[in-house]
Motif scaffolding. Sequence first.
Motif, PDB file in Angstrom:
ATOM      1  N   THR A  51       0.842  -1.213   0.000  1.00 33.89           N
ATOM      2  CA  THR A  51       0.000   0.000   0.000  1.00 33.89           C
ATOM      3  C   THR A  51       0.867   1.249   0.000  1.00 33.89           C
ATOM      4  OG1 THR A  51      -1.723  -1.177   1.205  1.00 33.89           O
ATOM      5  CG2 THR A  51      -1.823   1.221   1.231  1.00 33.89           C
ATOM      6  N   VAL A  52       1.898   1.261   0.844  1.00 36.07           N
ATOM      7  CA  VAL A  52       2.796   2.416   0.900  1.00 36.07           C
ATOM      8  C   VAL A  52       3.488   2.601  -0.443  1.00 36.07           C
ATOM      9  CG1 VAL A  52       4.932   3.273   1.946  1.00 36.07           C
ATOM     10  CG2 VAL A  52       3.129   2.329   3.397  1.00 36.07           C
ATOM     11  N   ARG A  53       3.944   1.506  -1.044  1.00 38.13           N
ATOM     12  CA  ARG A  53       4.618   1.585  -2.344  1.00 38.13           C
ATOM     13  C   ARG A  53       3.670   2.113  -3.421  1.00 38.13           C
ATOM     14  NH1 ARG A  53       5.692  -3.661  -3.501  1.00 38.13           N
ATOM     15  NH2 ARG A  53       7.021  -3.731  -1.679  1.00 38.13           N
ATOM     16  N   ALA A  54       2.438   1.594  -3.442  1.00 35.65           N
ATOM     17  CA  ALA A  54       1.455   2.039  -4.437  1.00 35.65           C
ATOM     18  C   ALA A  54       1.106   3.513  -4.232  1.00 35.65           C
ATOM     19  CB  ALA A  54       0.195   1.187  -4.360  1.00 35.65           C
ATOM     20  N   ALA A  55       0.958   3.926  -2.984  1.00 36.07           N
ATOM     21  CA  ALA A  55       0.647   5.332  -2.701  1.00 36.07           C
ATOM     22  C   ALA A  55       1.794   6.233  -3.152  1.00 36.07           C
ATOM     23  CB  ALA A  55       0.372   5.529  -1.212  1.00 36.07           C
ATOM     24  N   GLY A  56       3.023   5.778  -2.942  1.00 40.22           N
ATOM     25  CA  GLY A  56       4.184   6.553  -3.395  1.00 40.22           C
ATOM     26  C   GLY A  56       4.205   6.698  -4.905  1.00 40.22           C
ATOM     27  N   GLN A  57       3.893   5.624  -5.612  1.00 40.68           N
ATOM     28  CA  GLN A  57       3.873   5.681  -7.076  1.00 40.68           C
ATOM     29  C   GLN A  57       2.778   6.619  -7.567  1.00 40.68           C
ATOM     30  OE1 GLN A  57       3.445   1.558  -8.098  1.00 40.68           O
ATOM     31  NE2 GLN A  57       5.646   1.157  -8.081  1.00 40.68           N
ATOM     32  N   VAL A  58       1.597   6.545  -6.946  1.00 37.64           N
ATOM     33  CA  VAL A  58       0.504   7.442  -7.338  1.00 37.64           C
ATOM     34  C   VAL A  58       0.892   8.886  -7.071  1.00 37.64           C
ATOM     35  CG1 VAL A  58      -1.855   8.140  -6.759  1.00 37.64           C
ATOM     36  CG2 VAL A  58      -1.321   5.722  -7.074  1.00 37.64           C
ATOM     37  N   SER A  59       1.531   9.121  -5.930  1.00 39.11           N
ATOM     38  CA  SER A  59       1.961  10.472  -5.578  1.00 39.11           C
ATOM     39  C   SER A  59       2.988  10.999  -6.587  1.00 39.11           C
ATOM     40  CB  SER A  59       2.552  10.470  -4.178  1.00 39.11           C
ATOM     41  OG  SER A  59       3.066  11.738  -3.852  1.00 39.11           O
ATOM     42  N   GLU A  60       3.964  10.176  -6.935  1.00 39.88           N
ATOM     43  CA  GLU A  60       4.981  10.586  -7.915  1.00 39.88           C
ATOM     44  C   GLU A  60       4.359  10.889  -9.269  1.00 39.88           C
ATOM     45  OE1 GLU A  60       7.895   7.486  -8.066  1.00 39.88           O
ATOM     46  OE2 GLU A  60       8.510   7.790  -5.982  1.00 39.88           O
ATOM     47  N   THR A  61       3.443  10.050  -9.690  1.00 37.09           N
ATOM     48  CA  THR A  61       2.777  10.255 -10.977  1.00 37.09           C
ATOM     49  C   THR A  61       1.966  11.543 -10.950  1.00 37.09           C
ATOM     50  OG1 THR A  61       2.651   7.880 -11.321  1.00 37.09           O
ATOM     51  CG2 THR A  61       1.183   9.234 -12.643  1.00 37.09           C
ATOM     52  N   THR A  62       1.265  11.783  -9.861  1.00 33.29           N
ATOM     53  CA  THR A  62       0.459  12.996  -9.735  1.00 33.29           C
ATOM     54  C   THR A  62       1.342  14.239  -9.779  1.00 33.29           C
ATOM     55  OG1 THR A  62      -1.166  11.801  -8.408  1.00 33.29           O
ATOM     56  CG2 THR A  62      -1.215  14.196  -8.281  1.00 33.29           C
ATOM     57  N   VAL A  63       2.445  14.209  -9.063  1.00 26.37           N
ATOM     58  CA  VAL A  63       3.369  15.352  -9.060  1.00 26.37           C
ATOM     59  C   VAL A  63       3.921  15.582 -10.462  1.00 26.37           C
ATOM     60  CG1 VAL A  63       5.628  16.136  -8.224  1.00 26.37           C
ATOM     61  CG2 VAL A  63       3.968  15.186  -6.618  1.00 26.37           C
ATOM     62  N   ARG A  64       4.293  14.495 -11.148  1.00 29.68           N
ATOM     63  CA  ARG A  64       4.841  14.632 -12.503  1.00 29.68           C
ATOM     64  C   ARG A  64       3.815  15.248 -13.454  1.00 29.68           C
ATOM     65  NH1 ARG A  64       5.971   9.548 -13.571  1.00 29.68           N
ATOM     66  NH2 ARG A  64       4.274   9.196 -15.032  1.00 29.68           N
ATOM     67  N   PHE A  65       2.567  14.761 -13.371  1.00 27.33           N
ATOM     68  CA  PHE A  65       1.516  15.321 -14.224  1.00 27.33           C
ATOM     69  C   PHE A  65       1.260  16.793 -13.892  1.00 27.33           C
ATOM     70  CE2 PHE A  65      -0.509  10.920 -14.984  1.00 27.33           C
ATOM     71  CZ  PHE A  65       0.218  10.752 -16.145  1.00 27.33           C
ATOM     72  N   ALA A  66       1.238  17.121 -12.611  1.00 23.17           N
ATOM     73  CA  ALA A  66       0.991  18.503 -12.202  1.00 23.17           C
ATOM     74  C   ALA A  66       2.093  19.422 -12.735  1.00 23.17           C
ATOM     75  CB  ALA A  66       0.900  18.604 -10.682  1.00 23.17           C
ATOM     76  N   LYS A  67       3.344  18.979 -12.641  1.00 21.45           N
ATOM     77  CA  LYS A  67       4.451  19.789 -13.163  1.00 21.45           C
ATOM     78  C   LYS A  67       4.338  19.957 -14.668  1.00 21.45           C
ATOM     79  CE  LYS A  67       7.910  18.832  -9.619  1.00 21.45           C
ATOM     80  NZ  LYS A  67       9.193  18.207  -9.311  1.00 21.45           N
ATOM     81  N   GLN A  68       3.997  18.868 -15.354  1.00 20.41           N
ATOM     82  CA  GLN A  68       3.875  18.927 -16.811  1.00 20.41           C
ATOM     83  C   GLN A  68       2.747  19.879 -17.213  1.00 20.41           C
ATOM     84  OE1 GLN A  68       3.026  15.134 -18.571  1.00 20.41           O
ATOM     85  NE2 GLN A  68       3.477  15.815 -20.638  1.00 20.41           N
ATOM     86  N   ILE A  69       1.611  19.776 -16.546  1.00 25.26           N
ATOM     87  CA  ILE A  69       0.480  20.657 -16.853  1.00 25.26           C
ATOM     88  C   ILE A  69       0.839  22.105 -16.549  1.00 25.26           C
ATOM     89  CG2 ILE A  69      -1.863  21.270 -16.115  1.00 25.26           C
ATOM     90  CD1 ILE A  69      -2.370  18.221 -15.862  1.00 25.26           C
ATOM     91  N   GLY A  70       1.509  22.322 -15.431  1.00 23.35           N
ATOM     92  CA  GLY A  70       1.933  23.680 -15.084  1.00 23.35           C
ATOM     93  C   GLY A  70       2.882  24.259 -16.114  1.00 23.35           C
ATOM     94  N   SER A  71       3.807  23.446 -16.564  1.00 24.93           N
ATOM     95  CA  SER A  71       4.763  23.887 -17.582  1.00 24.93           C
ATOM     96  C   SER A  71       4.058  24.236 -18.889  1.00 24.93           C
ATOM     97  CB  SER A  71       5.799  22.792 -17.819  1.00 24.93           C
ATOM     98  OG  SER A  71       6.649  23.132 -18.880  1.00 24.93           O
ATOM     99  N   GLN A  72       3.118  23.385 -19.282  1.00 19.21           N
ATOM    100  CA  GLN A  72       2.381  23.647 -20.519  1.00 19.21           C
ATOM    101  C   GLN A  72       1.519  24.893 -20.388  1.00 19.21           C
ATOM    102  OE1 GLN A  72       0.358  19.933 -21.153  1.00 19.21           O
ATOM    103  NE2 GLN A  72       2.116  18.967 -22.122  1.00 19.21           N
ATOM    104  N   ALA A  73       0.929  25.100 -19.220  1.00 16.81           N
ATOM    105  CA  ALA A  73       0.105  26.292 -19.000  1.00 16.81           C
ATOM    106  C   ALA A  73       0.967  27.552 -19.086  1.00 16.81           C
ATOM    107  CB  ALA A  73      -0.605  26.219 -17.652  1.00 16.81           C
TER     108      ALA A  73
END
Length: 129
Positions: A51-73
């Motif tokens: 569960t901790v590992r899966a939550a970490g992966q989801v968190s990393e993916t979310t941060v990466r997407f947020a940065k990408q969206i912010g950069s594109q914006a």
Amino acid sequence: MATGKQTRGFLFGALAGGIIGSVTALLLAPKAGKELRQDISEGARKVQEQTVRAAGQVSETTVRFAKQIGSQATELADTAKAAAEAAVESVKQRRIEAADAIEEVKDEVEEAFENTAEVVEEKQLQTIN
């Protein structure tokens, strides 16, 4: 691409399935109470780690997407700003050109008026003489 709800639903389902499967296997296996408790404890620890590992992966993916969206914006905002500045500059240049053209026409009209006045004056002098 899976949405956030689909991803969370999948993770929740996988987690719940893992827990239920582990507990069922442990409870149905013929073992002594101490062994069973130890196996349940071990299974719970593994589920917690997963569960901790899966939550970490989801968190990393979310941060990466947020940065990408912010950069594109930011890029989109910069492009829009540059286009607006170019449009304003174009309008300013056209206003200057229009003002120059109006000034030239005004000068030509004044010159034509002066020439007409001179011609009229000469005609009047000719008719008087």
